[in-house]
Scaffold this motif. Structure first.
Motif, PDB file in Angstrom:
ATOM      1  N   VAL A 181      -8.627  11.886  18.930  1.00 39.50           N
ATOM      2  CA  VAL A 181      -9.710  10.963  18.571  1.00 39.50           C
ATOM      3  C   VAL A 181      -9.229   9.540  18.315  1.00 39.50           C
ATOM      4  O   VAL A 181     -10.044   8.669  17.989  1.00 39.50           O
ATOM      5  CB  VAL A 181     -10.480  11.480  17.331  1.00 39.50           C
ATOM      6  CG1 VAL A 181     -10.984  12.885  17.570  1.00 39.50           C
ATOM      7  CG2 VAL A 181      -9.603  11.429  16.087  1.00 39.50           C
ATOM      8  N   LYS A 182      -7.946   9.277  18.459  1.00 40.94           N
ATOM      9  CA  LYS A 182      -7.439   7.940  18.163  1.00 40.94           C
ATOM     10  C   LYS A 182      -8.142   6.867  18.988  1.00 40.94           C
ATOM     11  O   LYS A 182      -8.515   5.805  18.469  1.00 40.94           O
ATOM     12  CB  LYS A 182      -5.927   7.880  18.410  1.00 40.94           C
ATOM     13  CG  LYS A 182      -5.082   8.361  17.251  1.00 40.94           C
ATOM     14  CD  LYS A 182      -3.604   8.181  17.536  1.00 40.94           C
ATOM     15  CE  LYS A 182      -2.771   8.635  16.335  1.00 40.94           C
ATOM     16  NZ  LYS A 182      -1.307   8.476  16.598  1.00 40.94           N
ATOM     17  N   SER A 183      -8.315   7.128  20.264  1.00 39.83           N
ATOM     18  CA  SER A 183      -8.949   6.117  21.119  1.00 39.83           C
ATOM     19  C   SER A 183     -10.396   5.871  20.709  1.00 39.83           C
ATOM     20  O   SER A 183     -10.902   4.755  20.824  1.00 39.83           O
ATOM     21  CB  SER A 183      -8.876   6.553  22.583  1.00 39.83           C
ATOM     22  OG  SER A 183      -9.548   7.783  22.781  1.00 39.83           O
ATOM     23  N   VAL A 184     -11.057   6.917  20.229  1.00 40.54           N
ATOM     24  CA  VAL A 184     -12.444   6.773  19.786  1.00 40.54           C
ATOM     25  C   VAL A 184     -12.503   5.978  18.490  1.00 40.54           C
ATOM     26  O   VAL A 184     -13.388   5.142  18.293  1.00 40.54           O
ATOM     27  CB  VAL A 184     -13.096   8.158  19.605  1.00 40.54           C
ATOM     28  CG1 VAL A 184     -14.517   8.021  19.078  1.00 40.54           C
ATOM     29  CG2 VAL A 184     -13.084   8.922  20.914  1.00 40.54           C
ATOM     30  N   LEU A 185     -11.577   6.241  17.586  1.00 38.52           N
ATOM     31  CA  LEU A 185     -11.566   5.529  16.312  1.00 38.52           C
ATOM     32  C   LEU A 185     -11.227   4.052  16.497  1.00 38.52           C
ATOM     33  O   LEU A 185     -11.785   3.185  15.812  1.00 38.52           O
ATOM     34  CB  LEU A 185     -10.562   6.173  15.357  1.00 38.52           C
ATOM     35  CG  LEU A 185     -10.855   7.615  14.929  1.00 38.52           C
ATOM     36  CD1 LEU A 185      -9.725   8.151  14.057  1.00 38.52           C
ATOM     37  CD2 LEU A 185     -12.179   7.705  14.189  1.00 38.52           C
ATOM     38  N   PHE A 245       0.664  11.971   6.708  1.00 36.17           N
ATOM     39  CA  PHE A 245       0.630  13.413   6.991  1.00 36.17           C
ATOM     40  C   PHE A 245       2.032  13.971   7.199  1.00 36.17           C
ATOM     41  O   PHE A 245       2.407  14.990   6.601  1.00 36.17           O
ATOM     42  CB  PHE A 245      -0.220  13.677   8.231  1.00 36.17           C
ATOM     43  CG  PHE A 245      -0.196  15.104   8.693  1.00 36.17           C
ATOM     44  CD1 PHE A 245      -1.027  16.054   8.126  1.00 36.17           C
ATOM     45  CD2 PHE A 245       0.685  15.505   9.694  1.00 36.17           C
ATOM     46  CE1 PHE A 245      -0.995  17.381   8.535  1.00 36.17           C
ATOM     47  CE2 PHE A 245       0.726  16.827  10.120  1.00 36.17           C
ATOM     48  CZ  PHE A 245      -0.119  17.767   9.537  1.00 36.17           C
ATOM     49  N   LEU A 246       2.827  13.307   8.044  1.00 36.52           N
ATOM     50  CA  LEU A 246       4.158  13.810   8.366  1.00 36.52           C
ATOM     51  C   LEU A 246       5.084  13.776   7.160  1.00 36.52           C
ATOM     52  O   LEU A 246       5.905  14.688   6.964  1.00 36.52           O
ATOM     53  CB  LEU A 246       4.752  12.997   9.518  1.00 36.52           C
ATOM     54  CG  LEU A 246       4.030  13.141  10.868  1.00 36.52           C
ATOM     55  CD1 LEU A 246       4.623  12.179  11.890  1.00 36.52           C
ATOM     56  CD2 LEU A 246       4.125  14.571  11.378  1.00 36.52           C
ATOM     57  N   ALA A 247       4.985  12.741   6.330  1.00 32.60           N
ATOM     58  CA  ALA A 247       5.828  12.662   5.137  1.00 32.60           C
ATOM     59  C   ALA A 247       5.480  13.775   4.152  1.00 32.60           C
ATOM     60  O   ALA A 247       6.369  14.405   3.568  1.00 32.60           O
ATOM     61  CB  ALA A 247       5.659  11.290   4.471  1.00 32.60           C
ATOM     62  N   ALA A 248       4.180  14.029   3.988  1.00 30.95           N
ATOM     63  CA  ALA A 248       3.761  15.101   3.086  1.00 30.95           C
ATOM     64  C   ALA A 248       4.187  16.460   3.626  1.00 30.95           C
ATOM     65  O   ALA A 248       4.604  17.345   2.867  1.00 30.95           O
ATOM     66  CB  ALA A 248       2.244  15.055   2.904  1.00 30.95           C
ATOM     67  N   TYR A 249       4.102  16.626   4.931  1.00 30.71           N
ATOM     68  CA  TYR A 249       4.515  17.888   5.556  1.00 30.71           C
ATOM     69  C   TYR A 249       6.015  18.119   5.373  1.00 30.71           C
ATOM     70  O   TYR A 249       6.446  19.221   5.010  1.00 30.71           O
ATOM     71  CB  TYR A 249       4.156  17.863   7.037  1.00 30.71           C
ATOM     72  CG  TYR A 249       4.558  19.098   7.797  1.00 30.71           C
ATOM     73  CD1 TYR A 249       3.833  20.283   7.668  1.00 30.71           C
ATOM     74  CD2 TYR A 249       5.654  19.092   8.656  1.00 30.71           C
ATOM     75  CE1 TYR A 249       4.198  21.417   8.373  1.00 30.71           C
ATOM     76  CE2 TYR A 249       6.022  20.215   9.358  1.00 30.71           C
ATOM     77  CZ  TYR A 249       5.293  21.371   9.218  1.00 30.71           C
ATOM     78  OH  TYR A 249       5.660  22.503   9.906  1.00 30.71           O
ATOM     79  N   PRO A 258     -12.067   1.791   9.163  1.00 28.41           N
ATOM     80  CA  PRO A 258     -11.329   0.523   9.344  1.00 28.41           C
ATOM     81  C   PRO A 258     -10.420   0.499  10.565  1.00 28.41           C
ATOM     82  O   PRO A 258      -9.664  -0.455  10.746  1.00 28.41           O
ATOM     83  CB  PRO A 258     -10.500   0.461   8.067  1.00 28.41           C
ATOM     84  CG  PRO A 258     -10.166   1.893   7.783  1.00 28.41           C
ATOM     85  CD  PRO A 258     -11.380   2.675   8.189  1.00 28.41           C
ATOM     86  N   PHE A 259     -10.486   1.543  11.402  1.00 28.09           N
ATOM     87  CA  PHE A 259      -9.519   1.660  12.496  1.00 28.09           C
ATOM     88  C   PHE A 259      -9.871   0.808  13.710  1.00 28.09           C
ATOM     89  O   PHE A 259      -9.070   0.713  14.636  1.00 28.09           O
ATOM     90  CB  PHE A 259      -9.387   3.122  12.912  1.00 28.09           C
ATOM     91  CG  PHE A 259      -9.028   4.046  11.772  1.00 28.09           C
ATOM     92  CD1 PHE A 259      -7.777   3.976  11.188  1.00 28.09           C
ATOM     93  CD2 PHE A 259      -9.957   4.943  11.271  1.00 28.09           C
ATOM     94  CE1 PHE A 259      -7.446   4.810  10.127  1.00 28.09           C
ATOM     95  CE2 PHE A 259      -9.634   5.775  10.220  1.00 28.09           C
ATOM     96  CZ  PHE A 259      -8.375   5.711   9.626  1.00 28.09           C
ATOM     97  N   ASN A 260     -11.058   0.204  13.723  1.00 34.57           N
ATOM     98  CA  ASN A 260     -11.428  -0.640  14.855  1.00 34.57           C
ATOM     99  C   ASN A 260     -11.112  -2.113  14.597  1.00 34.57           C
ATOM    100  O   ASN A 260     -11.482  -2.986  15.377  1.00 34.57           O
ATOM    101  CB  ASN A 260     -12.913  -0.481  15.180  1.00 34.57           C
ATOM    102  CG  ASN A 260     -13.818  -0.895  14.019  1.00 34.57           C
ATOM    103  OD1 ASN A 260     -13.329  -1.110  12.903  1.00 34.57           O
ATOM    104  ND2 ASN A 260     -15.104  -0.989  14.265  1.00 34.57           N
ATOM    105  N   ALA A 261     -10.427  -2.385  13.500  1.00 38.73           N
ATOM    106  CA  ALA A 261     -10.020  -3.757  13.199  1.00 38.73           C
ATOM    107  C   ALA A 261      -8.811  -4.135  14.056  1.00 38.73           C
ATOM    108  O   ALA A 261      -8.193  -3.267  14.702  1.00 38.73           O
ATOM    109  CB  ALA A 261      -9.677  -3.872  11.710  1.00 38.73           C
ATOM    110  N   GLY A 276      -1.279   4.558  12.452  1.00 35.27           N
ATOM    111  CA  GLY A 276       0.115   4.933  12.255  1.00 35.27           C
ATOM    112  C   GLY A 276       0.408   5.272  10.801  1.00 35.27           C
ATOM    113  O   GLY A 276       1.180   6.192  10.514  1.00 35.27           O
ATOM    114  N   GLN A 277      -0.219   4.555   9.888  1.00 36.38           N
ATOM    115  CA  GLN A 277      -0.022   4.840   8.469  1.00 36.38           C
ATOM    116  C   GLN A 277      -0.593   6.210   8.096  1.00 36.38           C
ATOM    117  O   GLN A 277      -0.006   6.936   7.276  1.00 36.38           O
ATOM    118  CB  GLN A 277      -0.678   3.749   7.628  1.00 36.38           C
ATOM    119  CG  GLN A 277      -0.019   2.389   7.746  1.00 36.38           C
ATOM    120  CD  GLN A 277      -0.755   1.319   6.968  1.00 36.38           C
ATOM    121  OE1 GLN A 277      -1.446   1.606   5.986  1.00 36.38           O
ATOM    122  NE2 GLN A 277      -0.629   0.075   7.405  1.00 36.38           N
TER     123      GLN A 277
END
Length: 302
Positions: free
Chosen positions: A42-46, A88-92, A71-74, A82-83
């Motif tokens: 969904v990144k491209s949609v966001l 997610f990856l840091a918590a995982y 806020p991802f369309n700014a 990326g944040q």
């Protein structure tokens, strides 16, 4: 499990439980991977069309307009996505350091099912931002962090359960087949998320989240973590032969081990030589004294 026994009219054997453990853990981790795919789909949609979002380009009336999702369309939308991934990856990664220790000290059935339900809820709540019209960066970040923590419970749990049932025998073959859950989960996650986009990007998160939560309830109700939980031995497929009196001279060697003085004894024939050891309560192997040899030899069938 008791309900399944009642429906089948008999208790499951060792191989049935092994297959059940393999199937449940396979699909469990398959859905763990499936719930990780929606963000990439969904990144491209966001993000939307950045030129449309900034008003630099006019949209053709025949082409659907994709303004993205704040806020991802700014202009810094790519950085914000990326944040979220980093959170997610840091918590995982951090969760993996603790999940293994927690799994060793808790009931793996409860631990795994709780991780699955928690992962599903976090994934679904990210998608609910679409229905609730939420545009807060902190909302997405915190649910992705929580999702990463719950996701970390999956791998240590399923590996421990598989080790309990399959041990070292043919482990390479079994684990090779079983580990296909990674690829299959990625495929299913991509297909499900892509199919749900036509209804709105939020459903790409909600549907996988609901699926893994439902399977988590199934895991809680049916998973058998280890053979001992259902009264089976981890290294034998058949029950021991019926006990007989030592004095009668017909008891087997293994039965004498239990009847003599309460300690565990093992006697086996290896290259024509009788080898006998005793496992004491301190878990140290010690040779038997001559009297022990006489007890065992007197009990061996003629």
């Amino acid at each position: 499990i008791d309900a399944l026994h009642a429906c089948s009219g008999k208790r499951f054997n060792y191989n049935t439980y092994k297959l059940l453990a393999l199937s449940i853990t396979f699909w469990a981790y398959c859905l763990f991977h499936a719930t990780r795919k929606p963000p990439s789909v969904v990144k491209s949609v966001l993000k939307g069309d950045q030129q449309l979002a900034t008003g630099k380009q006019q949209q053709d009336g025949d082409t659907p307009v994709n303004y993205g999702w704040a806020p991802f369309n700014a202009p810094n939308g790519q950085s914000l996505l990326g944040q979220v991934d980093l959170a997610f990856l840091a918590a995982y990664a951090a969760g993996m350091f603790c999940a293994g220790h927690m799994g060793d000290r808790t009931d793996l059935r409860v631990f795994l099912s709780a991780g699955m339900v928690g992962s599903g809820l976090c994934c679904a709540f990210v998608g609910m931002a679409y229905l609730w019209d939420i545009h807060s960066m902190s909302y997405f970040t915190w649910f992705m962090i929580a999702g990463g923590v719950f996701q970390s419970t999956g791998w240590p749990s399923v590996v421990s359960i598989m080790a309990n049932w399959y041990g070292k025998g043919k482990r390479g073959l079994v684990m090779g087949i079983w580990n296909a859950h990674t690829s299959l989960g990625n495929i299913l996650g991509t297909v499900i998320a892509a199919a749900c986009l036509q209804y709105g990007w939020g459903y790409a998160f909600i549907v996988p989240g609901v699926l893994i939560s439902l399977l988590g309830l199934v895991v809680f109700a049916t998973l058998v973590v280890q053979p001992a939980d259902v009264g089976l031995s981890s290294n034998s497929y058949e029950p021991l032969p019926p006990s007989k009196s030592v004095d009668g001279g017909t008891a087997s060697i293994e039965q004498v081990q239990l009847l003599a003085d309460g300690t565990l004894r093992t006697a086996r024939s290896s290259q024509g030589r009788l080898e006998t050891i005793r496992l004491s309560s301190s878990r140290q192997l010690k040779p038997l004294d001559p009297h022990d040899f006489q007890v065992i030899l007197a009990a061996m069938p003629v």
